[in-house]
Scaffold this motif. Structure first.
Motif, PDB file in Angstrom:
ATOM      1  N   TYR A  11       0.823  -1.195   0.000  1.00  0.00           N
ATOM      2  CA  TYR A  11       0.000   0.000   0.000  1.00  0.00           C
ATOM      3  C   TYR A  11       0.861   1.251   0.000  1.00  0.00           C
ATOM      4  N   GLN A  46     -10.174   4.002   1.254  1.00  0.00           N
ATOM      5  CA  GLN A  46     -10.594   2.827   2.010  1.00  0.00           C
ATOM      6  C   GLN A  46     -10.370   2.954   3.507  1.00  0.00           C
ATOM      7  N   GLU A  47     -10.074   4.174   3.979  1.00  0.00           N
ATOM      8  CA  GLU A  47      -9.864   4.358   5.412  1.00  0.00           C
ATOM      9  C   GLU A  47     -11.158   4.684   6.147  1.00  0.00           C
ATOM     10  N   MET A  65     -15.129   4.698  10.422  1.00  0.00           N
ATOM     11  CA  MET A  65     -13.856   4.227   9.903  1.00  0.00           C
ATOM     12  C   MET A  65     -14.100   2.915   9.158  1.00  0.00           C
ATOM     13  N   TYR A  92      -9.047   8.466   1.848  1.00  0.00           N
ATOM     14  CA  TYR A  92      -7.687   8.217   2.300  1.00  0.00           C
ATOM     15  C   TYR A  92      -7.210   9.529   2.891  1.00  0.00           C
ATOM     16  N   SER A  93      -6.298   9.487   3.816  1.00  0.00           N
ATOM     17  CA  SER A  93      -5.814  10.744   4.391  1.00  0.00           C
ATOM     18  C   SER A  93      -4.525  11.179   3.713  1.00  0.00           C
ATOM     19  N   THR A  98      -5.623  10.092  10.600  1.00  0.00           N
ATOM     20  CA  THR A  98      -6.674   9.127  10.354  1.00  0.00           C
ATOM     21  C   THR A  98      -7.495   9.012  11.629  1.00  0.00           C
TER      22      THR A  98
END
Length: 489
Positions: A11, A46-47, A65, A92-93, A98
């Motif tokens: 990732y 996807q966070e 989340m 996504y951050s 996050t």
């Protein structure tokens, strides 16, 4: 070196889009449609995910989340989001920690009423603006650059909300596609350069906005058109209105939408993303041929380019790497002695096919090089006699400040190594990238116009189309510089 999480490198070795946005105006069970659209945009973030609705009397929000599935496929959650107007966000951050407080849509009660905003992009002067706003008395509830927009609207001296919103937009730099909700209706807008995407669709009497056309497809909506760069669209009971509050600027949409970010079944800038990726692969085959027995994609993002490479070169396309779609980032490895096997849970070599063969691997990009190193070694362990690698984008030598989570430049492999050194690092027999001109030819152009490029390609060329105020400001940050340090990198 393997990390504690064997998927962390994978990732971390991909450029990640910050988020996806989706909005619906005038539809029964609008929140359910938004949740469906967010499913189609899950690859963009996807966070975390969030949905805000308006029922004519009050705003309702659910943020969580994790993935859309599990958070927004429950009837009780959708019932708690009533109304015919709703917008949502997957994240996504790239700025801000996050944490739930940064999950969008962000909401605030302004003088004009409730205001919700979902933002795809990144503001390149958010740190400076935030510092100034806090000094003037603003109280921030998140570390997201998006909240800056809310405070600029709240503190504007203009009378109407739209004028306040435009006043706020004129103060920000960088990239943004925004979907906002107010008691009067919905606002959708795109930055003057159109760096981040946004499209408009129809579903019966409902108007829909989304980051990609695939989200319209999934909910059965008809594609109407792209929201144009610098365009602001308002949708209310009175109808649809379009205004262009900025001067004419040559558009520079992100070229990496075609390379990697968008789903291949989307249409971006009027072009099929799948067709463009195949064309990139064909350009790569013409520019960087190699004598091998088979073309193998690094799944899944390398598949279209590998098909194009195989068709243009006449070399057979084969699935030499099989990907499991059932392993997530949270897989727990119970012991150190099996942790190193984790990468094979995600990708595994088709050894019977590869053994004794010369192969060329096709991938979309190389960021840190850690995944490429593992994949090349996997092919050698499976018995490949030669392992070459071809990349369907130019070398990524520069960080992105427009809503893409890229490492610090020092961690970009291409920023500190030559192509030959990169090949040695990943242990490939050869390594080559498509040229910048080849990338533009795949988009149907003659090549990159150095004076008037049609896309933002700063991650390859270093040609940033906007000021980078926060990046260029090397003054020592004071106590009000609260944004994530990555903005300052």
């Amino acid at each position: 070196m393997l990390t504690t999480n064997p998927f962390e490198d994978e990732y971390g070795d991909k450029l990640r889009e910050e988020c996806g946005v989706f909005g619906v105006f005038n539809a029964e069970s609008a929140a359910a449609i938004v949740a469906l659209g967010l499913h189609a945009l899950q690859h963009r973030g996807q966070e975390a995910a969030g949905v805000t609705s308006w029922d004519g009397a009050a705003f309702h929000t659910h943020r969580a989340m994790g993935h859309v599935a599990g958070n927004f496929d429950r009837d009780d959650i959708i019932r708690a989001l009533p109304g015919r107007v709703a917008c949502g966000h997957v994240r996504y951050s790239t700025t801000g920690e996050t944490a739930l407080r940064n999950v969008q849509p962000l909401f605030a009660e302004l003088q004009s009423g409730g205001f919700a905003v979902a933002h795809n992009g990144n503001l390149s002067n958010a740190v400076k603006l935030r510092r100034d706003l806090v000094r003037r008395g603003s109280i921030f509830q998140s570390t997201s650059d998006t909240e800056t927009i809310i405070h600029l609207v709240a503190t504007s001296q203009y009378r109407t909300l739209i004028d306040r919103f435009i006043d706020a937009l004129r103060q920000i730099e960088g990239a943004y596609s925004l979907i906002c909700m107010t008691p009067e209706g919905m606002i959708a807008c795109r930055d003057p350069l159109g760096i981040r995407p946004l499209v408009m669709g129809k579903l019966g009497d409902a108007t829909i906005f989304a980051s990609e056309t695939v989200a319209l497809d999934v909910c059965g909506a008809e594609f109407v058109r792209e929201v144009e760069p610098g365009e602001l669209i308002t949708v209310s009971e009175s109808g649809i209105r379009s205004v262009r509050p900025f001067g004419e600027v040559r558009a520079r949409p992100c070229v990496f939408e075609h390379v990697y970010f968008s789903r291949p079944d989307s249409v971006s800038d009027g072009r099929s993303v799948y067709d463009v990726r195949k064309a990139i692969g064909a350009e790569l085959a013409r520019e960087r041929p190699v004598e091998v027995d088979m073309v193998i994609p690094v799944p899944d993002s390398g598949v279209p380019a590998a098909i194009g490479y195989a068709q243009a070169s006449g070399i057979p396309f084969e699935l030499g790497i099989i990907r499991s779609h059932y392993v997530g980032r949270t897989f727990i490895q119970p012991a150190d002695n099996i942790r190193h096997l984790g990468v094979k849970l995600k990708h595994n070599a088709n050894s019977a096919l590869i053994r004794g063969k010369r192969i060329v691997l096709i991938d979309d990009s190389i960021v840190r090089g850690t995944t490429s190193l593992k994949i090349v070694q996997m092919m050698r362990d499976a018995g490949a006699t030669e392992v070459h690698m071809r990349i369907a984008s130019p070398p990524t030598r520069h960080s992105c400040f427009y809503g893409v989570d890229t490492p610090e430049r020092a961690k970009l492999l291409a920023a500190r190594m030559t192509v030959e050194e990169m090949a040695a690092y990943i242990n490939a027999d050869s390594l080559a990238f498509v040229s910048v001109d080849g990338l533009y030819r795949a988009l149907g152009e003659q090549g990159r116009d150095a004076l008037k490029p049609s896309h933002c390609d700063a991650c390859f060329t270093g040609d940033y189309p906007t000021p980078l105020t926060d990046h260029d400001d090397i003054a020592v940050p004071d106590q009000f510089a609260l944004l994530d340090e990555r903005v300052m990198a």
